[in-house]
Design a protein around this motif. Structure first.
Motif, PDB file in Angstrom:
ATOM      1  N   LYS A  35       0.800  -1.296  -0.003  1.00 15.20           N
ATOM      2  CA  LYS A  35      -0.013  -0.182  -0.012  1.00 15.20           C
ATOM      3  C   LYS A  35       0.955   1.425  -0.012  1.00 15.20           C
ATOM      4  O   LYS A  35       0.560   2.238  -0.734  1.00 15.20           O
ATOM      5  CB  LYS A  35      -0.912  -0.065   1.130  1.00 15.20           C
ATOM      6  CG  LYS A  35      -1.843   1.347   1.386  1.00 15.20           C
ATOM      7  CD  LYS A  35      -2.831   1.310   2.512  1.00 15.20           C
ATOM      8  CE  LYS A  35      -3.831   2.330   2.407  1.00 15.20           C
ATOM      9  NZ  LYS A  35      -4.627   2.186   3.632  1.00 15.20           N
ATOM     10  N   LEU A  82      -5.451  -3.434  -3.754  1.00 20.47           N
ATOM     11  CA  LEU A  82      -5.924  -3.253  -2.376  1.00 20.47           C
ATOM     12  C   LEU A  82      -7.407  -3.193  -2.033  1.00 20.47           C
ATOM     13  O   LEU A  82      -7.894  -2.737  -0.857  1.00 20.47           O
ATOM     14  CB  LEU A  82      -5.389  -1.697  -2.025  1.00 20.47           C
ATOM     15  CG  LEU A  82      -3.818  -1.545  -2.261  1.00 20.47           C
ATOM     16  CD1 LEU A  82      -3.158  -0.256  -1.997  1.00 20.47           C
ATOM     17  CD2 LEU A  82      -2.937  -2.542  -1.408  1.00 20.47           C
ATOM     18  N   GLU A  86      -9.369  -0.582  -2.879  1.00 21.61           N
ATOM     19  CA  GLU A  86      -9.373   0.439  -2.160  1.00 21.61           C
ATOM     20  C   GLU A  86      -9.799   1.683  -3.473  1.00 21.61           C
ATOM     21  O   GLU A  86      -9.535   1.532  -4.596  1.00 21.61           O
ATOM     22  CB  GLU A  86      -8.289   1.206  -1.740  1.00 21.61           C
ATOM     23  CG  GLU A  86      -8.136   0.488  -0.174  1.00 21.61           C
ATOM     24  CD  GLU A  86      -7.069   1.011   0.549  1.00 21.61           C
ATOM     25  OE1 GLU A  86      -6.433   2.204   0.393  1.00 21.61           O
ATOM     26  OE2 GLU A  86      -6.502   0.321   1.688  1.00 21.61           O
TER      27      GLU A  86
END
Length: 228
Positions: A105, A165, A167
């Motif tokens: 990340k 991720l 996201e």
């Protein structure tokens, strides 16, 4: 005649790169900020690395051409001496333990921050170079190419963030203005400011490439991945 030949070679080179890479890394914007991409994570990461490698190569060539055209040899920036560059961008890990501690990340977020950090300054650089009386067309073409491919790379990284991720958009960080490098009072200082920007971008372009390659390595063998 020589300048015409160089211009034609540069145009052909840039056209070939565009044809080889395609547009926006084969990803489509679905509206409302949603980016859809049918390519696998592995191939997308490979293409992102390829983009970053070429961006770094062209940034090296642009800096060298700018030096050759505008900067006396005695004033060339020493290799890897980046003390004058902005320190607010994500740092390069300085040890093996640092590399082992950072997360995927962090790597993706750092790449995105670096890309966004440079998008506006590169646009401002274009405006500045367009005002030069004797800027080589090859230099103008190369810096425009970098801006375009940096945008494409950003789109690819956003897809990687979504796929790897799960996201949405991460913290974009702060962009920077050309005025952060210097407030010119005459033509010479404009040239030195633009030179400083090119050398600092080259540093961060290498950082982007390094972070993406480290991320790629981690997908296969996390324990042996290192920058050192």
């Amino acid at each position: 005649l020589h300048s015409n030949i160089m211009s034609k070679r540069t145009g052909l080179f840039l056209w070939c790169l565009h044809g080889m890479l395609g547009s926006a890394m084969d990803c489509k914007n679905g509206g409302a900020g949603n980016v859809h991409c049918s390519i696998s994570v592995d191939k997308l990461l490979d293409r992102a690395i390829h983009h970053s490698e070429l961006i770094y190569i062209i940034s090296e060539e642009s800096t060298a051409l700018f030096e050759e055209t505008f900067i006396p040899k005695s004033m060339h920036a020493p290799q890897n001496n980046w003390g004058h560059c902005n320190s607010k961008t994500p740092p390069m890990p300085t040890s093996k333990s640092d590399v082992q501690q950072i997360s995927d990340k962090w790597l993706l977020q750092s790449v995105l921050i670096l890309i966004r950090f440079w998008m506006d300054p590169l646009k401002e650089l274009q405006s500045s170079l367009d005002r030069y009386d004797n800027a080589p067309s090859a230099l103008l073409n190369k810096t425009k190419w970098i801006s375009t491919k940096l945008m494409n790379l950003k789109e690819g990284v956003l897809v990687l963030i979504k796929k790897m991720l799960d996201e949405g958009t991460l913290d974009p960080g702060n962009s920077v203005s050309l005025t952060s490098f210097m407030v010119p009072s005459d033509e010479t200082e404009y040239v030195l400011r633009d030179y400083s920007l090119l050398t600092c971008f080259k540093k961060d372009a290498h950082k982007i490439e390094t972070f993406l390659k480290l991320l790629k390595c981690r997908q296969t063998d996390n324990l042996s991945c290192s920058l050192f």
